[in-house]
Design an enzyme around this catalytic site. Structure first.
Site, PDB file in Angstrom:
ATOM      1  N   ARG A 181      48.888  30.525  49.514  1.00  0.00           N
ATOM      2  CA  ARG A 181      49.078  29.344  50.355  1.00  0.00           C
ATOM      3  C   ARG A 181      49.329  29.733  51.810  1.00  0.00           C
ATOM      4  O   ARG A 181      48.811  29.114  52.751  1.00  0.00           O
ATOM      5  CB  ARG A 181      50.240  28.526  49.804  1.00  0.00           C
TER       6      ARG A 181
ATOM      7  N   GLU B 176      53.575  33.600  43.574  1.00  0.00           N
ATOM      8  CA  GLU B 176      52.274  33.363  42.945  1.00  0.00           C
ATOM      9  C   GLU B 176      51.944  34.471  41.985  1.00  0.00           C
ATOM     10  O   GLU B 176      52.283  35.595  42.251  1.00  0.00           O
ATOM     11  CB  GLU B 176      51.180  33.311  44.020  1.00  0.00           C
TER      12      GLU B 176
ATOM     13  N   LEU C  81      54.808  30.894  38.168  1.00  0.00           N
ATOM     14  CA  LEU C  81      53.876  30.164  39.035  1.00  0.00           C
ATOM     15  C   LEU C  81      54.705  29.192  39.854  1.00  0.00           C
ATOM     16  O   LEU C  81      55.711  28.680  39.365  1.00  0.00           O
ATOM     17  CB  LEU C  81      52.881  29.348  38.200  1.00  0.00           C
ATOM     18  N   ASP C  82      54.261  28.894  41.066  1.00  0.00           N
ATOM     19  CA  ASP C  82      54.916  27.855  41.859  1.00  0.00           C
ATOM     20  C   ASP C  82      54.922  26.561  41.056  1.00  0.00           C
ATOM     21  O   ASP C  82      54.014  26.301  40.267  1.00  0.00           O
ATOM     22  CB  ASP C  82      54.158  27.605  43.162  1.00  0.00           C
ATOM     23  N   ARG C  83      55.925  25.739  41.301  1.00  0.00           N
ATOM     24  CA  ARG C  83      56.071  24.501  40.546  1.00  0.00           C
ATOM     25  C   ARG C  83      54.783  23.672  40.554  1.00  0.00           C
ATOM     26  O   ARG C  83      54.388  23.095  39.542  1.00  0.00           O
ATOM     27  CB  ARG C  83      57.217  23.672  41.135  1.00  0.00           C
TER      28      ARG C  83
END
Length: 267
Positions: free
Chosen positions: A173, A267, A67-69
Site C-alpha cells: 500500500r 502484509e 494480513l491487514d484487516r
C-alpha cells in the site's frame, strides 16, 4: 464436541472458505474487514476462532503470518507445533511464495516493473503510519499489469499482480501510494478523503491472491489461489477479470469490522 449450531457466524464463514487443508496446514480465504489478531478495540479477529478450525486434531491451529484487516485472501495456518516450526523456517529462508492482486487508481505506465524504496514507521498524535523514508528499511515490490479499465467516472484504473520481495508492514500500500497509484479504497494511504469510487463504501481492493508452500522438499509445493471478495467486483470487472468471487457472509463486511484502526499491520 460442540454442535455445529453453536458456531459463531464468523467461524462458519471461515470454515466455508477453507481453500486448502492437509495434515500440516490450512489456507483460509480471509474475509475483508476481519483482523488477523485482536487489539484494544478489535473484538472480532481470526485468532478468536482458531479453536473452531481444528478439524478433529487436538492442537489449535496458529497463524503463520498476518494480513491487514481490510486485505482479503490467502491466510496460512499451521495445524500443530511441528508444522509451525517448519513453516517459520520456510518463511525465514524466503521459500514461501506470495502474490497479491490490487486495483489501483491511474494508468500504470509500464506493464512490469519494480518499486524499490525504503519504508520506515512514523508516529504522530493520531497513531503510527508507514512511509517511504531514506532512513527506512530496504523494501522492494514487483508489479505486473493484469488488466486496465475505467472507474464509474471514466478515470483510469489498473489491475496489478504484486510480489513483495521484502515483507514490511503495509509495504504494498505504501509503495503504490508512493508512485502515485494508491490502492482503491485505501483509508490510510492514498487519498482517503476522496468520494468512494464506483459509489460503493470504501473497500480496500487488495487481495492475498496466491500462496506457494513447499512443505515437503521432495514433493510438489502446495499452491493455493484465493478468489477475490465480492467487494472487489466493481474494480476487477472494470479491468477485465471474469473469474469467480468469494461469497463471504455479508455480516463480516458490515457488522464485524470493529474499529477504524489498522494497526495490526503486516502484509
Amino acid at each position: 464436541m460442540k454442535g455445529h449450531a453453536m458456531l459463531h457466524p464468523i467461524a462458519e464463514d471461515l470454515i466455508a472458505h477453507v481453500l486448502h487443508r492437509d495434515s500440516n496446514i490450512i489456507v483460509l480465504n480471509k474475509p475483508p474487514g476481519l483482523a488477523s489478531h485482536g487489539g484494544p478495540k478489535t473484538y472480532f479477529h481470526v485468532d478468536a476462532y482458531l479453536p473452531d478450525l481444528k478439524f478433529g486434531i487436538q492442537p489449535e491451529p496458529t497463524l503463520a503470518h498476518r494480513l491487514d484487516r481490510d486485505t482479503a485472501g490467502c491466510l496460512l495456518l499451521c495445524r500443530h507445533p511441528k508444522s509451525s516450526k517448519k513453516i517459520t523456517r520456510l518463511f525465514t529462508e524466503k521459500l514461501i511464495g506470495k502474490s497479491y492482486w490490487a486495483v489501483v487508481r491511474g494508468a500504470m505506465a509500464d506493464d512490469h516493473g519494480f518499486i524499490d524504496a525504503p519504508i520506515g514507521k512514523t508516529n504522530d498524535e493520531s497513531g503510527w503510519t508507514m512511509l517511504v523514508h531514506e532512513d527506512g528499511q530496504p523494501s522492494k515490490t514487483e508489479y505486473k499489469v493484469l488488466g486496465r479499465g475505467k472507474d464509474a467516472d471514466g478515470a483510469d484504473i489498473t489491475w496489478l499482480e504484486l510480489v513483495p520481495h521484502t515483507g514490511r508492514t503495509h509495504q504494498l500500500r505504501v509503495h503504490l501510494d508512493h508512485i502515485g497509484h494508491p490502492v482503491i479504497g485505501d483509508p490510510f494511504y492514498g487519498r482517503g478523503d476522496e468520494p468512494p469510487i464506483f459509489g460503493e463504501p470504501p473497500t480496500l481492493m487488495l487481495l492475498s491472491r496466491q500462496i506457494i508452500v513447499p512443505f515437503h522438499a521432495e514433493r510438489d509445493p502446495v499452491i493455493v489461489d484465493a478468489p477475490p471478495p465480492e467487494l472487489m467486483r466493481a474494480g476487477l470487472a472494470a479491468c477485465g477479470y471474469d473469474g469467480e468471487y468469494a461469497a463471504h457472509a455479508a455480516s463480516i463486511d458490515a457488522q464485524y469490522t470493529g474499529d477504524d484502526s489498522d494497526a495490526e499491520g503486516g502484509e
